[in-house]
Design a protein around this motif. Sequence first.
Motif, mmCIF file in Angstrom:
data_model
loop_
_atom_site.group_PDB
_atom_site.id
_atom_site.type_symbol
_atom_site.label_atom_id
_atom_site.label_comp_id
_atom_site.label_asym_id
_atom_site.label_seq_id
_atom_site.Cartn_x
_atom_site.Cartn_y
_atom_site.Cartn_z
ATOM 1 N N PRO A 82 0.843 -1.213 0.000
ATOM 2 C CA PRO A 82 0.000 0.000 0.000
ATOM 3 C C PRO A 82 0.872 1.255 0.000
ATOM 4 O O PRO A 82 1.875 1.328 0.726
ATOM 5 N N ILE A 83 0.493 2.216 -0.812
ATOM 6 C CA ILE A 83 1.298 3.436 -0.946
ATOM 7 C C ILE A 83 1.167 4.275 0.322
ATOM 8 O O ILE A 83 0.057 4.595 0.771
ATOM 9 N N VAL A 84 2.313 4.603 0.919
ATOM 10 C CA VAL A 84 2.352 5.430 2.122
ATOM 11 C C VAL A 84 3.111 6.717 1.801
ATOM 12 O O VAL A 84 3.950 6.763 0.909
ATOM 13 N N ASN A 85 2.762 7.763 2.539
ATOM 14 C CA ASN A 85 3.423 9.061 2.398
ATOM 15 C C ASN A 85 3.321 9.589 0.966
ATOM 16 O O ASN A 85 4.206 10.288 0.477
ATOM 17 N N GLY A 86 2.246 9.196 0.275
ATOM 18 C CA GLY A 86 2.062 9.646 -1.098
ATOM 19 C C GLY A 86 3.095 9.106 -2.058
ATOM 20 O O GLY A 86 3.268 9.652 -3.156
ATOM 21 N N GLY A 87 3.789 8.048 -1.668
ATOM 22 C CA GLY A 87 4.843 7.491 -2.509
ATOM 23 C C GLY A 87 6.165 8.189 -2.367
ATOM 24 O O GLY A 87 7.165 7.772 -2.978
ATOM 25 N N HIS A 88 6.228 9.266 -1.577
ATOM 26 C CA HIS A 88 7.474 10.000 -1.391
ATOM 27 C C HIS A 88 8.458 9.187 -0.545
ATOM 28 O O HIS A 88 8.045 8.346 0.272
ATOM 29 N N PRO A 89 9.751 9.433 -0.691
ATOM 30 C CA PRO A 89 10.738 8.736 0.141
ATOM 31 C C PRO A 89 10.515 9.018 1.617
ATOM 32 O O PRO A 89 10.246 10.158 2.018
ATOM 33 N N THR A 90 10.627 7.987 2.433
ATOM 34 C CA THR A 90 10.488 8.153 3.885
ATOM 35 C C THR A 90 11.834 8.389 4.557
ATOM 36 O O THR A 90 11.883 8.565 5.778
ATOM 37 N N LEU A 91 12.912 8.387 3.783
ATOM 38 C CA LEU A 91 14.238 8.665 4.336
ATOM 39 C C LEU A 91 14.314 10.127 4.734
ATOM 40 O O LEU A 91 14.021 11.026 3.939
ATOM 41 N N SER A 92 14.704 10.378 5.992
ATOM 42 C CA SER A 92 14.754 11.749 6.500
ATOM 43 C C SER A 92 15.967 11.908 7.406
ATOM 44 O O SER A 92 16.358 10.974 8.132
ATOM 45 N N PHE A 93 16.577 13.107 7.334
ATOM 46 C CA PHE A 93 17.728 13.423 8.187
ATOM 47 C C PHE A 93 17.406 14.505 9.206
ATOM 48 O O PHE A 93 18.287 14.933 9.943
ATOM 49 N N SER A 94 16.180 14.974 9.238
ATOM 50 C CA SER A 94 15.791 16.004 10.201
ATOM 51 C C SER A 94 15.529 15.358 11.556
ATOM 52 O O SER A 94 14.703 14.448 11.678
ATOM 53 N N GLY A 95 16.232 15.833 12.576
ATOM 54 C CA GLY A 95 16.084 15.268 13.909
ATOM 55 C C GLY A 95 16.679 13.880 14.034
ATOM 56 O O GLY A 95 16.224 13.086 14.858
ATOM 57 N N GLY A 96 17.678 13.564 13.205
ATOM 58 C CA GLY A 96 18.289 12.242 13.223
ATOM 59 C C GLY A 96 17.891 11.443 11.988
ATOM 60 O O GLY A 96 16.915 11.772 11.293
ATOM 61 N N LEU A 97 18.599 10.377 11.738
ATOM 62 C CA LEU A 97 18.355 9.545 10.561
ATOM 63 C C LEU A 97 17.107 8.700 10.758
ATOM 64 O O LEU A 97 16.996 7.934 11.716
ATOM 65 N N THR A 98 16.159 8.838 9.839
ATOM 66 C CA THR A 98 14.925 8.052 9.847
ATOM 67 C C THR A 98 14.783 7.358 8.506
ATOM 68 O O THR A 98 14.719 8.029 7.467
#
Length: 343
Positions: free
Chosen positions: A76-92
């Motif tokens: 199922p498409i989550v986050n609108g298909g956008h990458p969930t990789l994030s560096f704000s507030g630590g690596l997610t």
Amino acid sequence: MTSVETPTTDAVENAIELKEVEGLSQGRIVLRRFLRHRGAMISAAVLIFVILLATTSIGWGPIPGWWKWTILDQAPIVNGGHPTLSFSGGLTIGEHPFGQDNIGKDVFALVMRGTQQSLLVMFTIGLLATTIGILVGSAAGFFRGRLDNILMRGTDMVITIPTIMVGAILGRWVGGASPIALALALSAITWTSMARLVRGEFLSLREREFVDAARVAGASNGRIMFKHILPNSVGVIIVNATLLMASAILLETALSYLGFGIAFPDVSLGNLISEYQTAFATRPWLFWWPGAFIITIALCVNFIGDGLRDAFDPRQRRIPTRRALARADRKAERRAAQAAAKA
């Protein structure tokens, strides 16, 4: 009172270089120079990281990986298909760090699979094309005469044919079979530069004294070629092999992008770029990640080749640091003062 000349900067640099390599074999000297090449070492570390990431994440063959999605899974498409990789507030990392396509496939799994296939093609072409080039070039350069003319005219014929055209024909013929079949086909047209370089090295080295000594001692032609001459050409061969590998991955990418390389149901980095090129305006991450890995691999291999070239070339000298030069100047001044005191 005798005057003591102050050593020049070149003399100091030469003294430092000779002192550092004193008592080391040629192989150790080359390794030492290569390890000191900062760009090559960073590139080697990045390339090793990419290889480990691609092979361990989704697994290799029967060996499972640690990533939970495969190239066939449709989540199922989550986050609108956008990458969930994030560096704000630590690596997610999230569920889909590289995002998803429009049917829910995980882009990270697709990129890792494409990287595996592109690396497999690159290393296979590098090994096979280098082997063919060494055999053709060494035979032409050592025996010369009629054999040299036949082999070099054949090489010239392969060179005159556009690589992309021959690659497209061969890719269409075997591209959908497997990456190994594609690599075998492309190896048949990418060995020419290696053959010409090896031929030039053999033409030069066959006239050296150690070859005459080996011939007088009764060594066979095969032993002279592969025991005496070939080891002295290893620097040129290794450097050109790395450049050949960088060209190979770009060639495979171009063919897959044009639809003549690795085809569905398998994927490669060029195949992913071709498939998602229409989504560049709306979902650019589908295009960015395969392109980023292609550029990273090609640059890493080129920088490693640059470091090997500097390591094998005896004319390349490492520029001493200011601290090393200052230390050498102080030693020279002390020796000058001691010589003046004795006089």
